[in-house]
Write a protein that holds these residues in place. Structure first.
Motif, mmCIF file in Angstrom:
data_model
loop_
_atom_site.group_PDB
_atom_site.id
_atom_site.type_symbol
_atom_site.label_atom_id
_atom_site.label_comp_id
_atom_site.label_asym_id
_atom_site.label_seq_id
_atom_site.Cartn_x
_atom_site.Cartn_y
_atom_site.Cartn_z
ATOM 1 N N VAL A 1 30.768 -40.782 13.559
ATOM 2 C CA VAL A 1 29.806 -40.803 14.564
ATOM 3 C C VAL A 1 30.084 -41.890 15.540
ATOM 4 O O VAL A 1 30.063 -41.631 16.714
ATOM 5 C CB VAL A 1 28.307 -41.238 14.138
ATOM 6 C CG1 VAL A 1 27.104 -41.131 15.336
ATOM 7 C CG2 VAL A 1 27.714 -39.707 13.262
ATOM 8 N N PHE A 2 30.373 -43.096 15.104
ATOM 9 C CA PHE A 2 30.852 -44.283 15.919
ATOM 10 C C PHE A 2 32.107 -43.909 16.802
ATOM 11 O O PHE A 2 32.122 -43.931 17.946
ATOM 12 C CB PHE A 2 31.074 -45.337 15.167
ATOM 13 C CG PHE A 2 31.880 -46.367 15.964
ATOM 14 C CD1 PHE A 2 31.351 -47.311 16.960
ATOM 15 C CD2 PHE A 2 33.257 -46.422 15.602
ATOM 16 C CE1 PHE A 2 32.061 -48.085 17.596
ATOM 17 C CE2 PHE A 2 34.064 -47.428 16.284
ATOM 18 C CZ PHE A 2 33.654 -48.271 17.300
ATOM 19 N N LEU A 3 33.180 -43.435 15.969
ATOM 20 C CA LEU A 3 34.317 -43.033 16.708
ATOM 21 C C LEU A 3 34.264 -41.778 17.622
ATOM 22 O O LEU A 3 34.575 -41.921 18.956
ATOM 23 C CB LEU A 3 35.187 -42.082 15.631
ATOM 24 C CG LEU A 3 35.925 -43.160 14.577
ATOM 25 C CD1 LEU A 3 36.743 -42.626 13.588
ATOM 26 C CD2 LEU A 3 36.614 -44.262 15.044
ATOM 27 N N PHE A 4 33.091 -40.878 17.422
ATOM 28 C CA PHE A 4 32.794 -39.734 18.480
ATOM 29 C C PHE A 4 32.162 -40.495 19.670
ATOM 30 O O PHE A 4 32.375 -40.154 20.909
ATOM 31 C CB PHE A 4 31.613 -38.862 17.850
ATOM 32 C CG PHE A 4 31.010 -38.177 18.577
ATOM 33 C CD1 PHE A 4 31.379 -37.250 19.422
ATOM 34 C CD2 PHE A 4 29.589 -38.538 19.019
ATOM 35 C CE1 PHE A 4 30.711 -36.302 20.459
ATOM 36 C CE2 PHE A 4 28.705 -37.733 19.776
ATOM 37 C CZ PHE A 4 29.428 -36.787 20.526
ATOM 38 N N GLY B 1 31.247 -28.981 22.490
ATOM 39 C CA GLY B 1 30.061 -29.656 22.830
ATOM 40 C C GLY B 1 29.062 -28.929 22.458
ATOM 41 O O GLY B 1 27.883 -29.600 22.157
ATOM 42 N N ASN B 2 28.976 -27.585 21.707
ATOM 43 C CA ASN B 2 27.820 -27.017 21.111
ATOM 44 C C ASN B 2 27.934 -27.562 19.568
ATOM 45 O O ASN B 2 28.563 -26.710 18.759
ATOM 46 C CB ASN B 2 27.827 -25.418 21.483
ATOM 47 C CG ASN B 2 26.457 -24.999 20.974
ATOM 48 O OD1 ASN B 2 25.855 -25.513 20.158
ATOM 49 N ND2 ASN B 2 26.215 -23.529 21.481
ATOM 50 N N PHE B 3 27.408 -28.833 19.453
ATOM 51 C CA PHE B 3 27.689 -29.241 18.134
ATOM 52 C C PHE B 3 27.065 -28.417 17.043
ATOM 53 O O PHE B 3 27.625 -28.339 15.757
ATOM 54 C CB PHE B 3 27.297 -30.659 17.984
ATOM 55 C CG PHE B 3 27.911 -31.580 19.092
ATOM 56 C CD1 PHE B 3 29.242 -31.828 19.058
ATOM 57 C CD2 PHE B 3 27.079 -32.073 19.976
ATOM 58 C CE1 PHE B 3 29.670 -32.702 19.986
ATOM 59 C CE2 PHE B 3 27.854 -32.930 20.919
ATOM 60 C CZ PHE B 3 28.913 -33.343 20.914
ATOM 61 N N ILE C 1 37.532 -35.402 16.314
ATOM 62 C CA ILE C 1 36.583 -36.730 16.527
ATOM 63 C C ILE C 1 35.740 -36.507 18.042
ATOM 64 O O ILE C 1 34.561 -36.750 17.931
ATOM 65 C CB ILE C 1 37.322 -38.290 16.660
ATOM 66 C CG1 ILE C 1 37.974 -38.592 15.510
ATOM 67 C CG2 ILE C 1 36.426 -39.169 17.638
ATOM 68 C CD1 ILE C 1 38.824 -39.717 15.781
ATOM 69 N N GLN C 2 36.257 -35.588 18.631
ATOM 70 C CA GLN C 2 35.629 -35.137 19.942
ATOM 71 C C GLN C 2 34.333 -34.312 19.541
ATOM 72 O O GLN C 2 33.227 -34.178 19.942
ATOM 73 C CB GLN C 2 36.455 -34.133 20.743
ATOM 74 C CG GLN C 2 35.867 -33.858 22.051
ATOM 75 C CD GLN C 2 36.682 -32.917 22.904
ATOM 76 O OE1 GLN C 2 37.904 -33.072 22.593
ATOM 77 N NE2 GLN C 2 36.216 -32.202 23.772
ATOM 78 N N MET C 3 34.225 -33.844 18.241
ATOM 79 C CA MET C 3 32.987 -33.115 17.566
ATOM 80 C C MET C 3 32.458 -33.983 16.595
ATOM 81 O O MET C 3 31.917 -33.247 15.608
ATOM 82 C CB MET C 3 33.454 -31.593 17.080
ATOM 83 C CG MET C 3 33.998 -30.729 18.310
ATOM 84 S SD MET C 3 32.506 -30.364 19.476
ATOM 85 C CE MET C 3 31.784 -29.527 18.668
#
Length: 345
Positions: free
Chosen positions: A15-18, A243-245, A35-37
């Motif tokens: 979550v931090f890397l994201f 983007g739609n996690f 990581i983008q997701m």
């Protein structure tokens, strides 16, 4: 359950890397797409929370008032002091809302109900503390879900898991096709993930370890993680619903379920005795909530000192977040929680 400590630390880290990727544009090479997701790890976090709580209270009857009272007081003592402090610091330093707006928000924020208003996600500190609101609501219904899981048959537990999974997989399609508000911070769907974690814990209690040793080992966890990372990376590479996690639950839910089952039964003596692992696990909540503040602090540092390199950004971002988490944990979380828990007991 030392393996679940590893899972908790990994969830916090990704979550931090994201956040560092989307807020600072940090580059992680071949892991960029995954990581983008990285926000999908919040699904794992809520599943883990349900799993661990059910394991902790499996021998207690929470329908009895003394046990119920102690459960709620312990949850409040463990989460609210740090939340209130971070929320107050954010309002006084980075918040753009007026005094009147903050006063109007106060009752909702104090009770942790902001996540039921989807449009409040971008207001004040809520894009960083929404998960606390969802977690508080999960804690509110946990005694009921816990007792249900204890008293229904394994077959019915599986049916409940499948129904919850179906809802979680189908609902993001509604968001996509009808362009509704995001359900990412919606407490109803997070409670479903939480309930799946409870049911998985209840189901795995009947698993025969000796007959399924292949499932409960580190190589199996590694394979599960590679499938998760590979599946997500492939979809992002082809620009599928980026983007739609919540729509990525089609791979996140089964992978996280398998990871929790695998890690819950792993026994590694040197990890069990590791003080570093225990401390990092204990620090995880503070590290989560520190990310409410660290982005603005880091942006100010990058601008002031003209920092533009990728590695310096990554190191400074992690260093600032870890330092904030350490201070929040040692100065606030530990002493206040210790004091409140003594009063409760």
């Amino acid at each position: 359950m030392v393996g679940l400590d590893v899972f908790r630390i990994l969830a916090v880290l990704f979550v931090f890397l994201f956040h560092s990727r989307i807020h600072h544009g940090c580059n992680y090479g071949f892991l960029n797409d995954f990581i983008q997701m990285g926000a999908v790890f919040m699904t794992g976090f809520f599943m883990l929370s349900g799993f661990v709580l059910h394991a902790t209270y499996k021998s207690q009857v929470l329908s009895e008032f003394p046990n119920l009272r102690k459960f709620y007081l312990k949850r409040i003592a463990g989460i609210l002091p740090l939340y209130y402090l971070v929320a107050l610091v954010y309002i006084l330093t980075f918040g753009t809302e007026s005094t009147l707006e903050n006063l109007v928000l106060l009752p909702i924020e104090a009770l942790g109900l902001q996540s039921v208003f989807s449009s409040l996600f971008e207001v004040s500190h809520n894009n960083g503390t929404w998960f606390i609101s969802c977690l508080l609501l999960c804690y509110l219904v946990f005694p009921l879900l816990h007792e249900i899981a204890k008293h229904i048959s394994p077959k019915l537990k599986v049916i409940f898991v499948l129904v919850c999974t179906l809802i979680l997989l189908w609902s993001p399609l509604i968001v996509h096709f009808f362009k509704t508000d995001s359900i990412y911070s919606n407490p109803f769907f997070r409670i479903l993930e939480f309930f799946i974690g409870i049911l998985l814990c209840s189901l795995c209690q009947g698993i025969n370890l000796h007959s399924k040793k292949w499932l409960f080992c580190w190589p199996t966890f590694f394979i599960e993680f590679v499938i998760l990372a590979g599946g997500i990376s492939l979809c992002v590479h082809h620009n599928l619903f980026v983007g739609n996690f919540m729509l990525y639950n089609w791979i996140a839910l089964p992978c996280f379920a398998l990871m929790l089952l695998t890690l819950s039964k792993i026994t590694t003596p040197w990890l069990t005795k590791s003080k570093v692992l225990r401390y990092l696990s204990a620090l995880s909540f503070a590290f989560f909530i520190a990310q409410t503040l660290n982005t603005d602090i880091e942006n100010a540092l990058f601008q002031k000192f003209a920092i533009d390199g990728n590695l310096p950004k990554i190191l400074i971002s992690f260093g600032v977040c870890f330092l904030l988490a350490f201070l929040l944990h040692e100065v606030v979380e530990k002493p206040i929680s210790r004091y409140l828990r003594k009063k409760i007991n």
